[in-house]
Design a protein around this motif. Structure first.
Motif, PDB file in Angstrom:
ATOM      1  N   GLY A   1     -36.004  -7.802  24.067  1.00 51.73           N
ATOM      2  CA  GLY A   1     -37.396  -8.166  24.261  1.00 51.73           C
ATOM      3  C   GLY A   1     -37.847  -8.128  25.698  1.00 51.73           C
ATOM      4  O   GLY A   1     -39.038  -8.015  25.982  1.00 51.73           O
TER       5      GLY A   1
ATOM      6  N   LYS B   1     -41.056  -5.308  18.593  1.00 52.11           N
ATOM      7  CA  LYS B   1     -39.933  -5.767  19.407  1.00 52.11           C
ATOM      8  C   LYS B   1     -38.835  -6.321  18.511  1.00 52.11           C
ATOM      9  O   LYS B   1     -39.113  -7.025  17.535  1.00 52.11           O
ATOM     10  CB  LYS B   1     -40.392  -6.860  20.391  1.00 52.11           C
TER      11      LYS B   1
ATOM     12  N   ALA C   1     -35.037  -8.411  18.615  1.00 53.41           N
ATOM     13  CA  ALA C   1     -34.169  -9.241  19.436  1.00 53.41           C
ATOM     14  C   ALA C   1     -32.921  -8.465  19.850  1.00 53.41           C
ATOM     15  O   ALA C   1     -32.398  -7.644  19.095  1.00 53.41           O
ATOM     16  CB  ALA C   1     -33.764 -10.503  18.677  1.00 53.41           C
TER      17      ALA C   1
ATOM     18  N   CYS D   1     -42.501 -20.372  24.934  1.00 49.84           N
ATOM     19  CA  CYS D   1     -42.457 -20.071  23.500  1.00 49.84           C
ATOM     20  C   CYS D   1     -43.849 -19.716  22.975  1.00 49.84           C
ATOM     21  O   CYS D   1     -44.786 -20.513  23.099  1.00 49.84           O
ATOM     22  CB  CYS D   1     -41.903 -21.270  22.735  1.00 49.84           C
TER      23      CYS D   1
ATOM     24  N   ILE E   1     -40.480 -18.053  15.653  1.00 54.41           N
ATOM     25  CA  ILE E   1     -40.650 -16.647  15.282  1.00 54.41           C
ATOM     26  C   ILE E   1     -39.395 -16.103  14.619  1.00 54.41           C
ATOM     27  O   ILE E   1     -39.473 -15.342  13.641  1.00 54.41           O
ATOM     28  CB  ILE E   1     -41.038 -15.812  16.515  1.00 54.41           C
ATOM     29  N   SER E   2     -38.230 -16.465  15.126  1.00 57.84           N
ATOM     30  CA  SER E   2     -36.990 -15.964  14.532  1.00 57.84           C
ATOM     31  C   SER E   2     -36.865 -16.412  13.075  1.00 57.84           C
ATOM     32  O   SER E   2     -36.431 -15.633  12.215  1.00 57.84           O
ATOM     33  CB  SER E   2     -35.782 -16.437  15.335  1.00 57.84           C
TER      34      SER E   2
ATOM     35  N   THR F   1     -39.443 -14.322  10.906  1.00 59.68           N
ATOM     36  CA  THR F   1     -39.207 -12.872  10.807  1.00 59.68           C
ATOM     37  C   THR F   1     -37.844 -12.524  10.229  1.00 59.68           C
ATOM     38  O   THR F   1     -37.616 -11.361   9.881  1.00 59.68           O
ATOM     39  CB  THR F   1     -39.343 -12.201  12.187  1.00 59.68           C
TER      40      THR F   1
ATOM     41  N   ASP G   1     -46.425 -12.189  18.586  1.00 57.03           N
ATOM     42  CA  ASP G   1     -46.218 -11.613  19.917  1.00 57.03           C
ATOM     43  C   ASP G   1     -45.488 -10.275  19.864  1.00 57.03           C
ATOM     44  O   ASP G   1     -44.764  -9.915  20.790  1.00 57.03           O
ATOM     45  CB  ASP G   1     -45.446 -12.616  20.786  1.00 57.03           C
TER      46      ASP G   1
ATOM     47  N   TRP H   1     -43.065  -9.396  17.828  1.00 60.12           N
ATOM     48  CA  TRP H   1     -41.702  -9.469  17.320  1.00 60.12           C
ATOM     49  C   TRP H   1     -41.658  -9.167  15.825  1.00 60.12           C
ATOM     50  O   TRP H   1     -42.398  -9.749  15.046  1.00 60.12           O
ATOM     51  CB  TRP H   1     -41.113 -10.850  17.576  1.00 60.12           C
TER      52      TRP H   1
ATOM     53  N   CYS I   1     -36.505 -13.185  18.091  1.00 61.14           N
ATOM     54  CA  CYS I   1     -37.298 -13.427  19.300  1.00 61.14           C
ATOM     55  C   CYS I   1     -36.345 -13.852  20.405  1.00 61.14           C
ATOM     56  O   CYS I   1     -35.443 -14.662  20.176  1.00 61.14           O
ATOM     57  CB  CYS I   1     -38.332 -14.518  19.039  1.00 61.14           C
TER      58      CYS I   1
ATOM     59  N   VAL J   1     -37.636 -14.761  23.648  1.00 60.74           N
ATOM     60  CA  VAL J   1     -38.441 -15.276  24.753  1.00 60.74           C
ATOM     61  C   VAL J   1     -37.766 -16.434  25.473  1.00 60.74           C
ATOM     62  O   VAL J   1     -37.693 -16.470  26.700  1.00 60.74           O
ATOM     63  CB  VAL J   1     -39.844 -15.691  24.257  1.00 60.74           C
TER      64      VAL J   1
END
Length: 397
Positions: free
Chosen positions: A85, A97, A99, A201, A218-219, A222, A238, A240, A244, A246
């Motif tokens: 990312g 994006k 991870a 975040c 987000i993880s 997704t 964002d 992803w 993620c 970040v």
């Protein structure tokens, strides 16, 4: 060999096999167990109900290996800086994006092979030993045992951080029924007053330091979540589409962290379509092509339907008009998973325009109800936005 001699020899073999860190913890109840129970009671595990079911099993490593006496914790750096990312952003809004950890081969298989080799070595020097290697698929609080084994501390972003290796590391554990010399626990953290991970975040997923709320992560959405993604979360993905990074990308301890020593975890082979996948291609990729693309990668955890859903949401959030035909096809395909179809409808409503309206109109009588409701909501969103632009009242749904 004495426990101390055996421990030193085992550590040397682990490093030879390619692991970057190795430490030994006694087979005791994990020191963070009560914190874990508090996390569950606060309902911060979102839809991951298996964590509730496994709560008692995580109380002691004996649930993973009967008669366990030592827990060997191992860490392996994954990827290279600039391969996830944190890579240079693409100017193309149709690219998502991924991870960093998912850019190489499936880490479970890679580390299991290494753990089996380490156990085989131990059996050769200590006949009769019983052991089991695990890589985040057993009820074991790996980060607690890694801290107990001296490998690092748990940071404010809940990741294990090693002063030398950073946090982009996989953890594996080898549980054995022989006594080994334990290492000194990592006594204190080194985050200080830094709150960069919490502040960066995109979805404000941290309820506070050391407190991750998966329902805003987000993880989680997704990768782990299987159904539709709520609009307020979808709007903040964002870019992803799998995982993620970040909170790790901004961590100062990762600035000078090394890249992996394992070629399988390097991420340069473009195993997962690279760090910036073409989301338009994802929408139109057929089943056979998806099966080939996911083979041997960690992305298969989200499955094809989850990845298509995520791609649709990001394209909708970014208002990529070129995606409308593909989104319309996903919405109209009755063989498609309902969550992916609902995401396509949401994305069409976000993009708007005549072509999006036409695609939604064709889906008004879609089934199941979740897809039809997503179509109605998307049409209402377009009308509300158009009404605001034109200065007129919105039509009733």
């Amino acid at each position: 060999m004495t426990p101390s001699e055996l421990s030193q020899a085992l550590k040397a073999e682990a490093l030879r096999l390619g692991f970057d860190g190795v430490g030994i913890a006694p087979a005791v109840s994990p020191p963070g167990y009560e914190h874990y129970l508090d996390w569950l009671r606060a309902e911060r595990h979102a839809g991951m109900r298996y964590m509730e079911r496994q709560a008692e099993a995580r109380r002691h490593p004996g649930s993973v290996l009967d008669g366990v006496r030592s827990v060997v914790m191992l860490s392996a750096v994954y990827g290279r800086p600039g391969r996830g990312g944190e890579a240079a952003p693409s100017d193309d809004p149709a690219r998502g994006k991924i991870a960093r950890y998912a850019l190489g081969e499936d880490y479970h298989r890679v580390l299991w092979i290494k753990l089996d080799a380490l156990l085989g070595w131990l059996e050769g020097v200590h006949p009769g030993v019983r052991g089991r290697g695990v890589v985040d698929t057993a009820p074991l609080l790996e980060r607690d045992y890694a801290r107990l084994a001296g490998l690092g501390w748990v940071g404010k972003n809940t990741m294990l951080i090693d002063r030398r290796l950073g946090s982009f590391t996989f953890l594996g554990a080898l549980l054995v029924d022989v006594e080994l010399a334990p290492d000194e626990p990592h006594a204190r953290g080194h985050c200080g007053t830094c709150t960069r991970c919490l502040d960066a975040c995109p979805t404000d997923a941290f309820a506070g330091p050391y407190q991750l709320d998966a329902s805003r992560c987000i993880s989680y959405w997704t990768i782990e979540h299987r159904g539709p993604v709520p609009g307020p979360i979808a709007e903040r993905l964002d870019g992803w589409v799998f995982g993620c990074d970040v909170c790790q990308d901004v961590c100062p301890w990762n600035r000078k962290a090394p890249g992996t020593r394992m070629p399988e975890l390097d991420g340069t082979a473009e195993v997962a379509d690279g760090p910036r996948p073409d989301l338009l291609a994802w929408l139109d990729r057929d089943e056979d092509a998806w099966s080939e693309a996911l083979r041997g990668t960690a992305l298969k955890r989200a499955k094809r339907a989850g990845l298509v859903r995520n791609a649709a949401l990001v394209l909708g959030t970014r208002r990529v008009a070129e995606a409308v035909p593909s989104l319309g096809r996903r919405l109209a395909d009755e063989a498609e998973e309902p969550a992916a179809r609902a995401a396509a409808a949401w994305a069409l409503g976000s993009i708007g325009g005549d072509r999006a309206r036409d695609a939604l109109m064709r889906g008004r009588h879609a089934s199941p109800d979740s897809v039809r409701e997503a179509v109605v909501a998307a049409e209402a969103a377009i009308d509300l936005r158009d009404a605001a632009t034109e200065g007129r009242p919105a039509r009733p749904a």
